[in-house]
Design a protein around this motif. Structure first.
Motif, mmCIF file in Angstrom:
data_model
loop_
_atom_site.group_PDB
_atom_site.id
_atom_site.type_symbol
_atom_site.label_atom_id
_atom_site.label_comp_id
_atom_site.label_asym_id
_atom_site.label_seq_id
_atom_site.Cartn_x
_atom_site.Cartn_y
_atom_site.Cartn_z
ATOM 1 N N ASP A 231 0.828 -1.203 0.000
ATOM 2 C CA ASP A 231 0.000 0.000 0.000
ATOM 3 C C ASP A 231 0.864 1.255 0.000
ATOM 4 N N LEU A 232 2.026 1.203 0.679
ATOM 5 C CA LEU A 232 2.916 2.361 0.706
ATOM 6 C C LEU A 232 3.401 2.705 -0.693
ATOM 7 N N ALA A 233 3.849 1.693 -1.444
ATOM 8 C CA ALA A 233 4.323 1.935 -2.813
ATOM 9 C C ALA A 233 3.193 2.452 -3.689
ATOM 10 N N LEU A 234 1.995 1.892 -3.513
ATOM 11 C CA LEU A 234 0.840 2.308 -4.318
ATOM 12 C C LEU A 234 0.466 3.750 -4.032
ATOM 13 N N PHE A 235 0.460 4.115 -2.741
ATOM 14 C CA PHE A 235 0.038 5.468 -2.386
ATOM 15 C C PHE A 235 1.085 6.501 -2.784
#
Length: 217
Positions: free
Chosen positions: A21-25
Motif C-alpha cells: 500500500d505504501l508503494a501504491l500510495f
C-alpha cells in the motif's frame, strides 16, 4: 482525486501502511495534487498531537473548519495515534523491566564483593584482665596505612583516640571517637605512616592516658 486511494492518507501520515500500500500510495501522490496539498497539512499532525494528551488533542481538532479528507479525519488520526502510544508504552515497559532485571542480577553478583572488608596485611590484638580487648587490622595503602579498629569493655565516657608511632619516634593520630555506653566500638582510621615503619599503636582516653598499647615487631 482518486478517493479509493485517498482513504490511505491518514495511515500514510502515521506510517501505518504495509509495503504494498505504501508503494501504491506514493505513486498516487505523484499525480494527485489534492493529496499532496492535504499531506502538507496533515504531516505535522502526529508531531503536534504527540506533544499533548489525547483528550486535549481531541478538543483541539474538534474546532469547526478543520482540514481532513474522507479517510484522514481528526478522529481517525487520533485513534491511530492512541494505538501507537499504547504500543510504545508497552515496548518501553518491557524494556524497563528487562533492564531492571539485569541491574538486579548484577547487583546480587557484585554486592557481596563490595560488602567484603579489605583483606588486612597485618592483625594485632591486646587484652587486659578487666575484660578490655582491642583488635586492629592494618592494610597497606599507597598513601600510608588503613586501620580497622574493634574493641570491647573500653572506657564508656569521654573521647578516645588511636595514635600510631613510627620507628623514628614520631607519632600520628589515626582516628578519634566519642566513647559509647556499651564500651564497644568499630571504627576505621588512617595514617600516612607506612605499615613497615609502625612501631606501636596506642589507644588513649580523653586525658591522653594510655588505655591499651600494641607493639608491632
Amino acid at each position: 482525486m482518486n478517493t479509493d486511494l485517498h482513504h490511505l492518507l491518514g495511515a500514510y501520515v502515521l506510517g501505518g501502511l504495509d509495503p504494498d500500500d505504501l508503494a501504491l500510495f506514493e505513486a498516487h501522490l505523484q499525480d494527485c495534487g489534492a493529496c499532496r496539498r492535504e499531506l502538507a497539512v496533515l504531516e505535522k499532525v502526529p508531531m503536534l498531537l504527540d506533544s499533548v494528551p489525547v483528550p486535549d488533542a481531541v478538543a483541539l481538532t474538534a474546532v469547526p473548519g478543520g482540514s481532513g479528507g474522507a479517510g484522514a479525519t481528526p478522529a481517525r488520526l487520533l485513534g491511530e495515534l492512541a494505538s501507537r502510544r499504547r504500543t510504545l508504552r508497552r515496548r518501553w515497559a518491557a524494556l524497563a523491566g528487562a533492564l531492571a532485571a539485569a541491574c538486579l542480577a548484577v547487583g546480587l553478583a557484585v554486592g557481596p564483593l563490595l560488602a567484603r572488608p579489605p583483606h588486612p596485611d597485618a592483625t594485632y590484638s591486646v587484652a587486659s584482665g578487666g575484660g578490655l580487648q582491642v583488635n586492629i587490622d592494618m592494610a597497606r595503602k599507597t598513601w600510608g596505612t588503613e586501620l580497622a579498629v574493634s574493641g570491647s569493655s573500653l572506657p564508656a565516657e569521654g573521647t578516645l583516640s588511636l595514635w600510631v608511632r613510627d620507628r623514628a619516634g614520631g607519632e600520628d593520630r589515626a582516628c578519634a571517637w566519642t566513647a559509647t555506653p556499651s564500651g564497644k566500638v568499630k571504627v576505621t582510621g588512617a595514617t600516612p605512616i607506612q605499615l613497615g615503619s609502625i612501631s606501636s599503636v596506642e589507644l588513649r582516653d580523653g586525658a591522653q592516658h594510655a588505655v591499651a598499647v600494641i607493639t608491632v615487631p
